[in-house]
Design an enzyme around this catalytic site. Structure first.
Site, mmCIF file in Angstrom:
data_model
loop_
_atom_site.group_PDB
_atom_site.id
_atom_site.type_symbol
_atom_site.label_atom_id
_atom_site.label_comp_id
_atom_site.label_asym_id
_atom_site.label_seq_id
_atom_site.Cartn_x
_atom_site.Cartn_y
_atom_site.Cartn_z
ATOM 1 N N ASP A 1 -28.872 -35.439 10.035
ATOM 2 C CA ASP A 1 -28.479 -34.306 10.876
ATOM 3 C C ASP A 1 -28.909 -33.030 10.168
ATOM 4 O O ASP A 1 -29.292 -33.048 9.000
ATOM 5 C CB ASP A 1 -26.961 -34.319 11.108
ATOM 6 C CG ASP A 1 -26.494 -33.193 12.034
ATOM 7 O OD1 ASP A 1 -27.265 -32.782 12.923
ATOM 8 O OD2 ASP A 1 -25.361 -32.708 11.861
ATOM 9 N N SER A 2 -28.800 -31.921 10.883
ATOM 10 C CA SER A 2 -29.093 -30.631 10.268
ATOM 11 C C SER A 2 -28.069 -30.279 9.201
ATOM 12 O O SER A 2 -28.341 -29.466 8.315
ATOM 13 C CB SER A 2 -29.110 -29.531 11.333
ATOM 14 O OG SER A 2 -27.828 -29.422 11.941
ATOM 15 N N TYR B 1 -29.982 -26.096 13.202
ATOM 16 C CA TYR B 1 -31.203 -26.319 13.966
ATOM 17 C C TYR B 1 -31.144 -25.616 15.327
ATOM 18 O O TYR B 1 -32.188 -25.316 15.902
ATOM 19 C CB TYR B 1 -31.405 -27.822 14.223
ATOM 20 C CG TYR B 1 -31.962 -28.611 13.069
ATOM 21 C CD1 TYR B 1 -32.143 -28.067 11.797
ATOM 22 C CD2 TYR B 1 -32.301 -29.956 13.251
ATOM 23 C CE1 TYR B 1 -32.646 -28.828 10.754
ATOM 24 C CE2 TYR B 1 -32.808 -30.720 12.211
ATOM 25 C CZ TYR B 1 -32.977 -30.151 10.960
ATOM 26 O OH TYR B 1 -33.482 -30.910 9.936
ATOM 27 N N GLY B 2 -29.950 -25.425 15.836
ATOM 28 C CA GLY B 2 -29.790 -24.948 17.210
ATOM 29 C C GLY B 2 -30.316 -23.555 17.494
ATOM 30 O O GLY B 2 -30.418 -23.152 18.651
ATOM 31 N N CYS C 1 -28.165 -35.847 15.717
ATOM 32 C CA CYS C 1 -28.225 -34.432 16.078
ATOM 33 C C CYS C 1 -28.826 -34.331 17.473
ATOM 34 O O CYS C 1 -29.962 -34.780 17.694
ATOM 35 C CB CYS C 1 -29.087 -33.681 15.060
ATOM 36 S SG CYS C 1 -29.403 -31.943 15.457
ATOM 37 N N ASN C 2 -28.078 -33.777 18.407
ATOM 38 C CA ASN C 2 -28.572 -33.637 19.773
ATOM 39 C C ASN C 2 -29.798 -32.732 19.824
ATOM 40 O O ASN C 2 -30.750 -33.006 20.563
ATOM 41 C CB ASN C 2 -27.466 -33.065 20.672
ATOM 42 C CG ASN C 2 -26.353 -34.053 20.922
ATOM 43 O OD1 ASN C 2 -26.359 -34.816 21.875
ATOM 44 N ND2 ASN C 2 -25.353 -34.035 20.046
ATOM 45 N N THR C 3 -29.790 -31.657 19.042
ATOM 46 C CA THR C 3 -30.907 -30.716 19.053
ATOM 47 C C THR C 3 -32.172 -31.371 18.513
ATOM 48 O O THR C 3 -33.245 -31.284 19.115
ATOM 49 C CB THR C 3 -30.561 -29.465 18.225
ATOM 50 O OG1 THR C 3 -29.425 -28.822 18.802
ATOM 51 C CG2 THR C 3 -31.725 -28.490 18.203
ATOM 52 N N GLU D 1 -19.670 -26.053 8.952
ATOM 53 C CA GLU D 1 -20.281 -26.115 7.631
ATOM 54 C C GLU D 1 -19.398 -25.445 6.570
ATOM 55 O O GLU D 1 -19.435 -25.812 5.400
ATOM 56 C CB GLU D 1 -21.660 -25.458 7.659
ATOM 57 C CG GLU D 1 -22.700 -26.206 8.481
ATOM 58 C CD GLU D 1 -23.127 -27.530 7.870
ATOM 59 O OE1 GLU D 1 -23.104 -27.652 6.624
ATOM 60 O OE2 GLU D 1 -23.463 -28.456 8.635
ATOM 61 N N CYS E 1 -22.824 -31.650 20.501
ATOM 62 C CA CYS E 1 -23.323 -31.412 19.137
ATOM 63 C C CYS E 1 -22.379 -32.138 18.199
ATOM 64 O O CYS E 1 -21.150 -32.042 18.359
ATOM 65 C CB CYS E 1 -23.358 -29.915 18.826
ATOM 66 S SG CYS E 1 -23.735 -29.517 17.091
ATOM 67 N N THR E 2 -22.917 -32.862 17.235
ATOM 68 C CA THR E 2 -22.059 -33.651 16.359
ATOM 69 C C THR E 2 -21.145 -32.780 15.496
ATOM 70 O O THR E 2 -20.104 -33.252 15.030
ATOM 71 C CB THR E 2 -22.899 -34.577 15.464
ATOM 72 O OG1 THR E 2 -23.929 -33.816 14.794
ATOM 73 C CG2 THR E 2 -23.548 -35.673 16.294
ATOM 74 N N HIS E 3 -21.502 -31.523 15.289
ATOM 75 C CA HIS E 3 -20.625 -30.606 14.558
ATOM 76 C C HIS E 3 -19.336 -30.308 15.320
ATOM 77 O O HIS E 3 -18.343 -29.880 14.716
ATOM 78 C CB HIS E 3 -21.336 -29.271 14.287
ATOM 79 C CG HIS E 3 -22.300 -29.291 13.155
ATOM 80 N ND1 HIS E 3 -23.611 -29.716 13.292
ATOM 81 C CD2 HIS E 3 -22.168 -28.940 11.852
ATOM 82 C CE1 HIS E 3 -24.239 -29.604 12.130
ATOM 83 N NE2 HIS E 3 -23.382 -29.141 11.238
#
Length: 277
Positions: free
Chosen positions: A7-8, A39-40, A70-72, A150, A184-186
Site C-alpha cells: 500500500d502507499s 497516492y491519492g 490500495c484502491n488508488t 498515518e 480506501c484501506t486507510h
C-alpha cells in the site's frame, strides 16, 4: 506460500490483518510506501512508477502472489503490472457491489468515500455503471483521512471535526444513507467515528474480506475455521515471528522496536474496529 501485500502507507495493514484472520499459516511480506504517501493526490504517471517498482521488489523477494492493498494504486496501475509480470496480482476496488446488494428496499442511498484519484478514475465509473443500476450511490472525497491515519490520529477532536464537516456537505446521516463504503484501506481505522457521526444504523462496508477471500480462491488456500476469533498482538516481535511477516517501508526492512511497535499498535487498532460493521 509467500504473499506480498503493499500500500502507499499503513492502510494496507487492514488487508494484512484480514489475511491473518483467514490464512494465518501463510508467510507474508508487507510493503508500505511511506516515502510517497499519499497516492491519492499524486499524478497517474507517478503512481504507475511506484506500483511497478514495488511489484518488481516483491518479485525479487520470491513472492507467489501480490495483493495491491490500495484502491488508488489498483485503479491506476493494476492492469499495467498484470500485463507485465507473470504471477497473480490482485487488486482492490470500492465495495459498491455488496453495498448495493445489501441495501434495504427503501429511499436511503449509499455513500462511497475514496481518494480524489480513485473517484475520478474510469475504473470506478465503470463499476458504478455495472452494479449501481438504481443510481443509489453518492461519492465523497476524503483525502485528509490518509494523513490522519498515518499520524495515528483516529479519534481526536481534529479528525472528528474533519469527518463531520465532510459528511455535512452531503447532509449525511443514517436516515439518508443505509451504507458507507470505505473506498480506501486507510479509512478502516476510523469506523467508530463514522458510527458516532452518522448513527449506529449505518452499515460499514470495505473490500478487505472480499479481497482476501479472492486471494484464497486464486491460490487454493484453506481458510481458518474460526476467522472471527480475536487476535491478540502481544509485543513487537510477535507480528514478525508469530505471523511470519517481514515489513518494509519504501524498500527498507523494518527491524527496530520503535517502528515495529507502531505496526503493533495499528494491528491492535484494526482488531478493535473489525466488528464495527
Amino acid at each position: 506460500m509467500r504473499i506480498g501485500i503493499f500500500d502507499s502507507g499503513i492502510g494496507g495493514l487492514s488487508v494484512l490483518h484480514e489475511a491473518y484472520h483467514r490464512f494465518p499459516d501463510e508467510e507474508y511480506i508487507f510493503y508500505a510506501d511511506t516515502r510517497h504517501v499519499p497516492y491519492g493526490t499524486k499524478s497517474e504517471d507517478e503512481i504507475k512508477g511506484y506500483v511497478d517498482g514495488i511489484v518488481r521488489f516483491l518479485i525479487e523477494k520470491k513472492v507467489d502472489a501480490i495483493v495491491i492493498a490500495c484502491n488508488t494504486a489498483t485503479s491506476v496501475g493494476a492492469s499495467m503490472v498484470r500485463q507485465k509480470y507473470d504471477l497473480p496480482i490482485l487488486g482492490m476496488e470500492p465495495a459498491v457491489k455488496p453495498a448495493v446488494e445489501e441495501s434495504p428496499e427503501d429511499e436511503r442511498r449509499i455513500l462511497v468515500m475514496a481518494t480524489p484519484v480513485t473517484l475520478r478514475e474510469k475504473k470506478l465509473e465503470m463499476l458504478l455503471n455495472r452494479v449501481d443500476i438504481g443510481h443509489k450511490a453518492d461519492l465523497l472525497e476524503m483525502p485528509g483521512l490518509v494523513t490522519f491515519a498515518e499520524k495515528e490520529e483516529f479519534e481526536g477532536d481534529e479528525v472528528r471535526e474533519y469527518i463531520r464537516q465532510r459528511f455535512k456537505t452531503l447532509d449525511a446521516s443514517d436516515t439518508k444513507y443505509s451504507g458507507l463504503v470505505l473506498g480506501c484501506t486507510h479509512f478502516n481505522y476510523f469506523k467508530p467515528l463514522y458510527k458516532e457521526i452518522l448513527g449506529d444504523n449505518i452499515h460499514l462496508i470495505d473490500g478487505n474480506h472480499g479481497t482476501i477471500n479472492h486471494l484464497g480462491d486464486v491460490m487454493g488456500l484453506k481458510a481458518k475455521n474460526t476467522p472471527d476469533n480475536e487476535i491478540i498482538f502481544n509485543e513487537p516481535q510477535d507480528i514478525v515471528v508469530r505471523f511470519k511477516t517481514t515489513y518494509y517501508e519504501s524498500g527498507d526492512e523494518i527491524t527496530d522496536t520503535v517502528r515495529l511497535s507502531k505496526y503493533l499498535r495499528m494491528l491492535s487498532r484494526l482488531e478493535f474496529v473489525r466488528n464495527f460493521r
